[in-house]
Design a protein around this motif. Structure first.
Motif, PDB file in Angstrom:
ATOM      1  N   ASN A 262     101.557  -6.335 164.316  1.00 39.50           N
ATOM      2  CA  ASN A 262     101.650  -7.690 164.888  1.00 39.50           C
ATOM      3  C   ASN A 262     100.298  -8.397 164.849  1.00 39.50           C
ATOM      4  O   ASN A 262      99.883  -9.050 165.809  1.00 39.50           O
ATOM      5  CB  ASN A 262     102.194  -7.623 166.321  1.00 39.50           C
ATOM      6  CG  ASN A 262     103.514  -6.873 166.400  1.00 39.50           C
ATOM      7  OD1 ASN A 262     104.494  -7.247 165.769  1.00 39.50           O
ATOM      8  ND2 ASN A 262     103.549  -5.795 167.174  1.00 39.50           N
ATOM      9  N   ASN A 263      99.635  -8.276 163.704  1.00 41.04           N
ATOM     10  CA  ASN A 263      98.305  -8.853 163.545  1.00 41.04           C
ATOM     11  C   ASN A 263      98.386 -10.354 163.301  1.00 41.04           C
ATOM     12  O   ASN A 263      99.467 -10.949 163.336  1.00 41.04           O
ATOM     13  CB  ASN A 263      97.556  -8.141 162.407  1.00 41.04           C
ATOM     14  CG  ASN A 263      98.334  -8.164 161.098  1.00 41.04           C
ATOM     15  OD1 ASN A 263      98.583  -9.221 160.526  1.00 41.04           O
ATOM     16  ND2 ASN A 263      98.742  -6.993 160.620  1.00 41.04           N
ATOM     17  N   SER A 264      97.246 -10.963 163.016  1.00 44.24           N
ATOM     18  CA  SER A 264      97.179 -12.422 162.901  1.00 44.24           C
ATOM     19  C   SER A 264      98.001 -12.967 161.744  1.00 44.24           C
ATOM     20  O   SER A 264      98.342 -14.145 161.725  1.00 44.24           O
ATOM     21  CB  SER A 264      95.721 -12.859 162.726  1.00 44.24           C
ATOM     22  OG  SER A 264      95.203 -12.408 161.474  1.00 44.24           O
ATOM     23  N   GLU A 265      98.332 -12.115 160.778  1.00 46.00           N
ATOM     24  CA  GLU A 265      99.126 -12.562 159.628  1.00 46.00           C
ATOM     25  C   GLU A 265     100.622 -12.396 159.865  1.00 46.00           C
ATOM     26  O   GLU A 265     101.434 -13.011 159.185  1.00 46.00           O
ATOM     27  CB  GLU A 265      98.714 -11.796 158.372  1.00 46.00           C
ATOM     28  CG  GLU A 265      99.359 -12.300 157.108  1.00 46.00           C
ATOM     29  CD  GLU A 265      98.678 -11.827 155.844  1.00 46.00           C
ATOM     30  OE1 GLU A 265      99.340 -11.790 154.790  1.00 46.00           O
ATOM     31  OE2 GLU A 265      97.472 -11.523 155.894  1.00 46.00           O
ATOM     32  N   SER A 266     100.980 -11.590 160.826  1.00 46.94           N
ATOM     33  CA  SER A 266     102.380 -11.282 161.077  1.00 46.94           C
ATOM     34  C   SER A 266     103.087 -12.448 161.757  1.00 46.94           C
ATOM     35  O   SER A 266     102.630 -12.949 162.787  1.00 46.94           O
ATOM     36  CB  SER A 266     102.497 -10.029 161.950  1.00 46.94           C
ATOM     37  OG  SER A 266     103.833  -9.811 162.337  1.00 46.94           O
ATOM     38  N   VAL A 267     104.202 -12.862 161.192  1.00 43.69           N
ATOM     39  CA  VAL A 267     105.039 -13.900 161.798  1.00 43.69           C
ATOM     40  C   VAL A 267     106.240 -13.268 162.503  1.00 43.69           C
ATOM     41  O   VAL A 267     106.598 -13.651 163.604  1.00 43.69           O
ATOM     42  CB  VAL A 267     105.497 -14.918 160.734  1.00 43.69           C
ATOM     43  CG1 VAL A 267     106.443 -15.951 161.341  1.00 43.69           C
ATOM     44  CG2 VAL A 267     104.287 -15.607 160.097  1.00 43.69           C
ATOM     45  N   PHE A 268     106.860 -12.285 161.852  1.00 46.08           N
ATOM     46  CA  PHE A 268     107.938 -11.536 162.495  1.00 46.08           C
ATOM     47  C   PHE A 268     108.060 -10.194 161.805  1.00 46.08           C
ATOM     48  O   PHE A 268     108.133 -10.119 160.576  1.00 46.08           O
ATOM     49  CB  PHE A 268     109.274 -12.277 162.416  1.00 46.08           C
ATOM     50  CG  PHE A 268     110.396 -11.560 163.122  1.00 46.08           C
ATOM     51  CD1 PHE A 268     110.411 -11.464 164.504  1.00 46.08           C
ATOM     52  CD2 PHE A 268     111.432 -10.978 162.415  1.00 46.08           C
ATOM     53  CE1 PHE A 268     111.435 -10.796 165.175  1.00 46.08           C
ATOM     54  CE2 PHE A 268     112.470 -10.316 163.068  1.00 46.08           C
ATOM     55  CZ  PHE A 268     112.468 -10.231 164.452  1.00 46.08           C
ATOM     56  N   GLU A 269     108.069  -9.134 162.594  1.00 46.75           N
ATOM     57  CA  GLU A 269     108.236  -7.811 162.017  1.00 46.75           C
ATOM     58  C   GLU A 269     109.147  -6.961 162.887  1.00 46.75           C
ATOM     59  O   GLU A 269     109.193  -7.127 164.113  1.00 46.75           O
ATOM     60  CB  GLU A 269     106.897  -7.115 161.790  1.00 46.75           C
ATOM     61  CG  GLU A 269     105.978  -6.973 162.977  1.00 46.75           C
ATOM     62  CD  GLU A 269     104.591  -6.475 162.565  1.00 46.75           C
ATOM     63  OE1 GLU A 269     104.338  -5.262 162.715  1.00 46.75           O
ATOM     64  OE2 GLU A 269     103.762  -7.291 162.111  1.00 46.75           O
TER      65      GLU A 269
END
Length: 497
Positions: A262-269
């Motif tokens: 859930n890092n800064s690039e993650s939008v939905f995982e």
């Protein structure tokens, strides 16, 4: 459908296993709800919303990559001549030989509608529950997003599908009104995503990381618009996503590190944890060659067999990367070395980060991330005649990195619309490799028939076990057959075969 009729009972069982007193991810047993007390309090609603995420997690283990990645030219399978049972149905998905009685197709259909039914139960009950408006809005937004997720999968895989938008409370209500037209299904998806976008927060605290956000809803909405060729509308939504605080990770490989979830690039995982078998992921094992023993996984206590050797990168995929592209080594290996020497069987290693316990990993599966947002926006701008602006999202720095720069590749400079269209498609293929986008990209851009027929020719040249009837791809083959069980019990019309 039987699963829908007993949805409340099934959800209660799930919630006995996954309460929600701790973090959103680590849902240990906490409650003993009964049907008589269910949907009476805000806490009941919260637990039910948590339960709505469970089908996404479960389907992420197989359904999404089987039909979103392995059905494309990116991956295939390692032929297992010793076991020719259920696994052939997965092979048939890859080879375009899937029939209406295939268990894999029925599973996709039923699990999707079971998830939709969970969402309908929450949406049908939340209005009568006393709770703060902020919580009610958030839960409504989350469940609307998840229902849209399921319908977006269904409509792209089957075309016209039944629209079930209310709880099923009796046998008489279990029958659908037939297959709704694609336009109506998309209208429902768009309405759900707009509802979700308006009600979801931009971000959560750490204990709720992984829940659907406004950015997730808007990113999916943009993809829906692109699928419908509404590029101006998609661009407008994507430009809003860019304002929400996402940024590219400087190191491509680190995006998928479970220590960097859930890092800064993650939008939905999709959220996984190795603390319990029910919460764990297993992509490392599933995608490892079944003949690799423990060489690929490092796990000497978990045997290899029919559950392994799937989603194997194709030669076409290996050849797609440009020389020096750092994403290749981060995403796949060209083979493995055992006691006999180097074995030339490639495998996906993007999700290979070791195990928490034998057979269990805690690697998440990213559905949407910021690089995808930038690539979608570049595509929308190019399709609306704004090629120069499109290059900005491919080449420039966004939060410390650029898509091409972190791959150690030179900027793209072409502005001709056709050439840039191909360049963007190439970037999407390698940047998002093995993240379940390739099949949908091929279909929505109108390339699927030509690309997959050409891919089939190559596969037959390289692999003697491919049946002669495989890869005879027509427009009709782009949709899966409706499961025969559903055709029979719900009086549904079958797709043209």
């Amino acid at each position: 459908m039987k699963k829908q009729l007993y949805n409340i009972t099934g959800l209660l069982v799930l919630l006995l296993v996954f309460g929600c007193k701790k973090s959103f991810l680590e849902m240990d047993p906490q409650s003993t709800l009964t049907a008589g007390t269910f949907f009476k309090t805000a806490s009941d609603i919260k637990q039910a919303v948590n339960g709505c995420y469970i089908p996404l997690r479960d389907m992420g283990r197989i359904d999404y990559w089987l039909f979103g990645e392995m059905r494309s030219d990116n991956t295939g399978f390692q032929f297992n001549k010793e076991n020719r049972g259920l696994e052939t149905q997965r092979e048939f998905v890859d080879e375009f030989l899937t029939g209406a009685t295939a268990e894999s197709v029925l599973d996709l259909w039923q699990r999707s509608y079971s998830g939709i039914s969970n969402c309908n139960d929450v949406l049908g009950s939340i209005g009568g529950i006393t709770m703060p408006d902020s919580a009610k809005n958030q839960y409504t937004g989350e469940v609307s997003f998840i229902r849209a997720f399921h319908y977006f999968t269904l409509v792209r895989q089957f075309g016209d599908v039944p629209l079930r938008l209310k709880s099923v409370n009796s046998p008489a209500e279990s029958r659908s009104e037939g297959r709704a037209k694609t336009d109506m299904v998309y209208a429902t998806i768009i309405a759900d995503l707009k509802e979700a976008s308006a009600k979801l927060p931009v971000k959560y605290g750490s204990t709720d990381a992984g829940r659907a956000t406004r950015g997730a809803a808007e990113t999916m909405l943009a993809e829906v618009y692109m699928t419908r060729k509404q590029f101006d509308s998609a661009a407008t939504v994507l430009k809003d996503v860019i304002t929400l605080g996402y940024s590219l990770q400087a190191d491509y490989k680190s995006i998928f590190d479970p220590a960097n979830k859930n890092n800064s690039e993650s939008v939905f995982e999709l959220q996984y944890s190795g603390i319990l078998p029910e919460l764990a992921s297993s992509f490392m094992y599933t995608f490892a060659p079944y003949t690799s023993g423990s060489v690929v996984t490092g796990d000497v206590n978990t045997g290899m067999g029919v559950d392994n050797g799937w989603n194997i990168p194709t030669q076409d995929m290996l050849d797609t990367y440009e020389a020096g592209d750092k994403r290749k080594d981060a995403s796949l290996a060209t083979g493995f070395t055992d006691a006999t020497g180097f074995v030339n069987i490639p495998y996906v290693k993007k999700y290979n980060w070791g195990f928490v316990a034998p057979g269990r990993t805690n690697v998440n599966f990213i559905v949407y991330r910021y690089a995808d947002v930038l690539l979608m926006l570049a595509e929308c701008l190019n399709e609306t005649g704004q090629g120069a602006q499109a290059l900005h999202y491919l080449n420039d720095v966004f939060g410390g990195a650029s898509i091409r720069g972190r791959a150690a590749l030179a900027p793209i400079t072409v502005t001709d619309q056709t050439q840039l269209r191909e360049a963007i498609a190439h970037e999407r293929r390698v940047e998002l490799a093995f993240e379940n986008h390739r099949w949908y990209d091929l279909v929505r851009t109108g390339k699927a028939v030509d690309v997959m027929n050409a891919h089939g020719v190559q596969e037959k040249q390289l692999k003697s076990f491919i049946p002669a009837a495989a890869f005879q791809v027509t427009a009709n083959k782009l949709l899966l057959p409706v499961p025969q069980r559903e055709v029979s019990i719900d009086n549904l019309q079958q797709n043209p075969l």
